[in-house]
Design a protein around this motif. Structure first.
Motif, PDB file in Angstrom:
ATOM      1  N   ASP A  30     125.889  35.270  77.560  1.00 34.87           N
ATOM      2  CA  ASP A  30     124.521  35.682  77.280  1.00 34.87           C
ATOM      3  C   ASP A  30     124.500  36.969  76.446  1.00 34.87           C
ATOM      4  O   ASP A  30     123.731  37.094  75.483  1.00 34.87           O
ATOM      5  CB  ASP A  30     123.764  35.886  78.593  1.00 34.87           C
ATOM      6  CG  ASP A  30     122.318  36.289  78.377  1.00 34.87           C
ATOM      7  OD1 ASP A  30     121.526  35.438  77.925  1.00 34.87           O
ATOM      8  OD2 ASP A  30     121.973  37.466  78.629  1.00 34.87           O
ATOM      9  N   ALA A  31     125.359  37.924  76.805  1.00 34.90           N
ATOM     10  CA  ALA A  31     125.411  39.195  76.069  1.00 34.90           C
ATOM     11  C   ALA A  31     125.836  38.970  74.622  1.00 34.90           C
ATOM     12  O   ALA A  31     125.293  39.588  73.691  1.00 34.90           O
ATOM     13  CB  ALA A  31     126.378  40.152  76.767  1.00 34.90           C
ATOM     14  N   ARG A  32     126.782  38.068  74.402  1.00 36.24           N
ATOM     15  CA  ARG A  32     127.246  37.787  73.038  1.00 36.24           C
ATOM     16  C   ARG A  32     126.180  37.037  72.231  1.00 36.24           C
ATOM     17  O   ARG A  32     126.054  37.244  71.022  1.00 36.24           O
ATOM     18  CB  ARG A  32     128.548  36.992  73.091  1.00 36.24           C
ATOM     19  CG  ARG A  32     129.725  37.850  73.559  1.00 36.24           C
ATOM     20  CD  ARG A  32     130.917  37.027  73.958  1.00 36.24           C
ATOM     21  NE  ARG A  32     131.983  37.869  74.490  1.00 36.24           N
ATOM     22  CZ  ARG A  32     133.010  37.412  75.189  1.00 36.24           C
ATOM     23  NH1 ARG A  32     133.127  36.118  75.450  1.00 36.24           N
ATOM     24  NH2 ARG A  32     133.934  38.252  75.638  1.00 36.24           N
ATOM     25  N   ILE A  33     125.438  36.160  72.901  1.00 38.44           N
ATOM     26  CA  ILE A  33     124.335  35.482  72.211  1.00 38.44           C
ATOM     27  C   ILE A  33     123.296  36.508  71.769  1.00 38.44           C
ATOM     28  O   ILE A  33     122.746  36.433  70.664  1.00 38.44           O
ATOM     29  CB  ILE A  33     123.699  34.409  73.125  1.00 38.44           C
ATOM     30  CG1 ILE A  33     124.661  33.225  73.302  1.00 38.44           C
ATOM     31  CG2 ILE A  33     122.369  33.918  72.552  1.00 38.44           C
ATOM     32  CD1 ILE A  33     124.201  32.186  74.295  1.00 38.44           C
ATOM     33  N   ARG A  34     123.040  37.487  72.621  1.00 37.99           N
ATOM     34  CA  ARG A  34     122.112  38.567  72.261  1.00 37.99           C
ATOM     35  C   ARG A  34     122.595  39.301  71.001  1.00 37.99           C
ATOM     36  O   ARG A  34     121.800  39.672  70.135  1.00 37.99           O
ATOM     37  CB  ARG A  34     121.994  39.566  73.414  1.00 37.99           C
ATOM     38  CG  ARG A  34     121.239  39.067  74.606  1.00 37.99           C
ATOM     39  CD  ARG A  34     119.759  39.223  74.432  1.00 37.99           C
ATOM     40  NE  ARG A  34     119.036  38.628  75.548  1.00 37.99           N
ATOM     41  CZ  ARG A  34     117.892  38.004  75.422  1.00 37.99           C
ATOM     42  NH1 ARG A  34     117.338  37.869  74.226  1.00 37.99           N
ATOM     43  NH2 ARG A  34     117.281  37.515  76.463  1.00 37.99           N
ATOM     44  N   GLU A  35     123.893  39.509  70.925  1.00 42.57           N
ATOM     45  CA  GLU A  35     124.453  40.185  69.747  1.00 42.57           C
ATOM     46  C   GLU A  35     124.243  39.350  68.483  1.00 42.57           C
ATOM     47  O   GLU A  35     123.974  39.888  67.407  1.00 42.57           O
ATOM     48  CB  GLU A  35     125.941  40.458  69.957  1.00 42.57           C
ATOM     49  CG  GLU A  35     126.233  41.507  71.021  1.00 42.57           C
ATOM     50  CD  GLU A  35     127.720  41.674  71.272  1.00 42.57           C
ATOM     51  OE1 GLU A  35     128.512  40.966  70.608  1.00 42.57           O
ATOM     52  OE2 GLU A  35     128.083  42.487  72.132  1.00 42.57           O
ATOM     53  N   VAL A  36     124.365  38.018  68.617  1.00 45.05           N
ATOM     54  CA  VAL A  36     124.116  37.138  67.471  1.00 45.05           C
ATOM     55  C   VAL A  36     122.642  37.206  67.067  1.00 45.05           C
ATOM     56  O   VAL A  36     122.308  37.307  65.874  1.00 45.05           O
ATOM     57  CB  VAL A  36     124.517  35.681  67.797  1.00 45.05           C
ATOM     58  CG1 VAL A  36     124.166  34.754  66.631  1.00 45.05           C
ATOM     59  CG2 VAL A  36     126.003  35.583  68.106  1.00 45.05           C
ATOM     60  N   LEU A  37     121.760  37.174  68.053  1.00 48.25           N
ATOM     61  CA  LEU A  37     120.320  37.200  67.771  1.00 48.25           C
ATOM     62  C   LEU A  37     119.886  38.497  67.092  1.00 48.25           C
ATOM     63  O   LEU A  37     118.944  38.506  66.294  1.00 48.25           O
ATOM     64  CB  LEU A  37     119.532  36.997  69.074  1.00 48.25           C
ATOM     65  CG  LEU A  37     119.661  35.624  69.749  1.00 48.25           C
ATOM     66  CD1 LEU A  37     118.896  35.590  71.068  1.00 48.25           C
ATOM     67  CD2 LEU A  37     119.163  34.514  68.833  1.00 48.25           C
ATOM     68  N   THR A  38     120.569  39.578  67.416  1.00 52.41           N
ATOM     69  CA  THR A  38     120.213  40.876  66.823  1.00 52.41           C
ATOM     70  C   THR A  38     121.025  41.175  65.556  1.00 52.41           C
ATOM     71  O   THR A  38     120.892  42.254  64.977  1.00 52.41           O
ATOM     72  CB  THR A  38     120.422  42.011  67.846  1.00 52.41           C
ATOM     73  OG1 THR A  38     121.773  41.981  68.324  1.00 52.41           O
ATOM     74  CG2 THR A  38     119.461  41.861  69.015  1.00 52.41           C
ATOM     75  N   GLY A  39     121.897  40.238  65.147  1.00 51.32           N
ATOM     76  CA  GLY A  39     122.657  40.404  63.921  1.00 51.32           C
ATOM     77  C   GLY A  39     123.918  41.226  64.050  1.00 51.32           C
ATOM     78  O   GLY A  39     124.569  41.536  63.045  1.00 51.32           O
ATOM     79  N   ARG A  40     124.317  41.577  65.290  1.00 53.88           N
ATOM     80  CA  ARG A  40     125.518  42.393  65.473  1.00 53.88           C
ATOM     81  C   ARG A  40     126.781  41.550  65.591  1.00 53.88           C
ATOM     82  O   ARG A  40     127.888  42.082  65.601  1.00 53.88           O
ATOM     83  CB  ARG A  40     125.367  43.266  66.728  1.00 53.88           C
ATOM     84  CG  ARG A  40     124.364  44.413  66.542  1.00 53.88           C
ATOM     85  CD  ARG A  40     124.224  45.220  67.811  1.00 53.88           C
ATOM     86  NE  ARG A  40     123.545  44.450  68.854  1.00 53.88           N
ATOM     87  CZ  ARG A  40     123.804  44.559  70.152  1.00 53.88           C
ATOM     88  NH1 ARG A  40     124.753  45.382  70.568  1.00 53.88           N
ATOM     89  NH2 ARG A  40     123.125  43.847  71.033  1.00 53.88           N
ATOM     90  N   ARG A  41     126.658  40.259  65.701  1.00 56.96           N
ATOM     91  CA  ARG A  41     127.824  39.361  65.783  1.00 56.96           C
ATOM     92  C   ARG A  41     127.593  38.205  64.820  1.00 56.96           C
ATOM     93  O   ARG A  41     126.532  37.578  64.834  1.00 56.96           O
ATOM     94  CB  ARG A  41     128.011  38.850  67.215  1.00 56.96           C
ATOM     95  CG  ARG A  41     129.196  37.895  67.378  1.00 56.96           C
ATOM     96  CD  ARG A  41     129.270  37.364  68.799  1.00 56.96           C
ATOM     97  NE  ARG A  41     129.738  38.380  69.723  1.00 56.96           N
ATOM     98  CZ  ARG A  41     131.014  38.536  70.095  1.00 56.96           C
ATOM     99  NH1 ARG A  41     131.934  37.738  69.589  1.00 56.96           N
ATOM    100  NH2 ARG A  41     131.348  39.462  70.956  1.00 56.96           N
TER     101      ARG A  41
END
Length: 444
Positions: free
Chosen positions: A25-36
């Motif tokens: 979930d934390a990594r998906i959040r990073e994708v959604l915010t453009g950090r991953r």
């Protein structure tokens, strides 16, 4: 030195507290915010459609596809293709509903319909869930019984234990169960890749069967409706919206668009694999049985016939895929049943009770001596009659701008979804007429 060691231990403790689902979930959040970014980041979104796709490769599919291939060769492949395309669209709509509203399809029905209508829909959906579990549970048990030379009842008991073991991982969040079901889906797919290598397939005839519609007789119609019922699954439509609801929640419309985009791609890929497996089942049955053994209609007969026709490896792959299908789809069916009950009536029962209740029809079928493959096929016909309810409600909800806002269906999506629902309703009416002996013009 001591302070550095204590700091490292503190970091390890913090990491270990975070579960696999929380890390995902934390990594998906990073994708959604453009950090991953990158290809690997897209795999984080894979899971819900993979779980839903197992419903399209369950033992009911084995039963109907064997009958279609052995009895009619490649001529009903177009039915499998059509059913899979309809399934792809409706699974995408179900996922979109869960992402945009934060509610699953059953909860939406509870909120939008009157109490009598809601309870009637719940009753029909529960019957469909039991018909689903009958096919899935029996399939896993048949595979175990044949592979390990044990009585069918013993295979059912082992299947029940293994399925319950898989379901226990659901309590650890969404990611472990996604990975387990994904591994079982991969097993089924690899088995059928091997089957296609072994079987003497007439690829030209198969290609024609995929694109040229034909309906040889009334029995083919019955099998075709069974294929539809086995492919487009009511419980999968309910389940997919709930799987998206229980994953990463979007915080604004931008994140919702990203989640819907990734979900649509996952639906296309996962259900393309499921459709390919279904076609491979029909193709294998046609290549192995149609020319010399068109009367092969049962899973057990198909297994025993495969060894002399295509060799022990083909029979072994067939059983392994059947076992993986039965165990995974039975677990998924139980998950869907829980979601349906909680969504429609807000009632929750322990997962082991749910598992026990949904197993009872399968045990009753075996103890009464009913032909198991016939039970599998007729269970799919029951599902086909239950299917219009989630299909129609999905169309209603996802086209409603008051519910979906800017995510409401576009005109083309609306037309295709309505057309898909009409096709299913039409096939059900034709089957009813045939069942009651009413002549159907043009069929023969």
């Amino acid at each position: 030195m001591f302070r550095g060691s204590r700091l490292r231990n503190s970091i390890v403790d913090n990491v270990s507290v975070q579960t696999l689902s929380e890390r995902t979930d934390a990594r998906i959040r990073e994708v959604l915010t453009g950090r991953r970014r990158g290809v690997r980041s897209k795999l984080l979104f894979a899971g819900p459609a993979v779980i839903a796709s197992i419903a399209y490769m369950d033992p009911g599919n084995f039963a109907t596809n064997i009958q279609a291939g052995s009895g009619y060769g490649y001529s009903l492949l177009w039915v499998v293709l059509m059913a899979n395309l309809i399934a792809m669209l409706f699974q995408a709509l179900s996922a979109k509903l869960g992402i945009v509203t934060g509610r699953n399809l059953a909860e939406m029905c509870r909120d939008e319909f009157s109490t009598p209508v809601r309870y009637a829909m719940w009753a029909v959906s529960e019957v469909a869930a039991m018909a689903t579990d009958l096919a899935e549970f029996l399939g896993g048990a048949i595979g175990l019984a044949l592979l390990f030379q044990m009585p069918l009842i013993a295979g059912m008991v082992v299947t029940a234990i293994v399925t319950y073991g898989v379901l226990l991982f659901e309590g650890r969040g969404f990611r472990p169960i996604e990975l387990i079901i994904g591994a079982l889906v991969a097993t089924i797919g690899l088995c059928y890749v091997a089957e296609m290598v072994i079987a003497p397939v007439a690829w030209g005839q198969a290609a024609v069967g995929m694109v040229v519609p034909s309906m040889p007789d009334a029995a083919a119609l019955m099998i075709s409706v069974g294929i539809i019922g086995a492919t487009v699954m009511p419980h999968a439509l309910y389940l997919h919206s709930g799987l998206m609801q229980n994953r990463t929640r979007a915080r604004d419309d931008g994140e919702r668009r990203t989640l819907v985009r990734f979900s649509n791609w996952e639906c296309v890929i996962a259900l393309t694999v499921a459709g390919a497996v279904n076609m491979a089942m029909v193709i294998m049955a046609s290549a192995a049985f149609h020319a010399g053994h068109p009367d092969v209609a049962e899973i057990e007969t198909a297994y025993h016939s495969l060894t002399p026709l295509l060799g022990g490896a083909a029979a072994g792959f067939f059983l392994i895929s059947l076992m993986a299908s039965g165990i995974s789809s039975s677990a998924v069916g139980t998950m869907a049943g829980q979601m349906i009950m909680q969504g429609f009536v807000g009632f929750h029962i322990p997962i082991w009770v749910r598992r026990l209740v949904t197993m009872l029809p399968a045990f009753a079928v075996v103890l009464m001596g009913v032909n198991t493959t016939e039970a599998l096929v007729y269970s799919q016909v029951v599902l086909s009659f239950a299917l219009p309810i989630p299909m129609i409600t999905l169309v209603m909800f996802t086209r409603n701008r008051a519910i979906m806002g800017d995510f409401a269906n576009g005109r083309l999506t609306d037309i295709l979804a309505i057309l898909g629902a009409i096709i299913i309703l039409f096939l059900n009416v034709v089957l009813l007429l045939d069942t009651f002996g009413v002549p159907i013009p043009g069929l023969g």
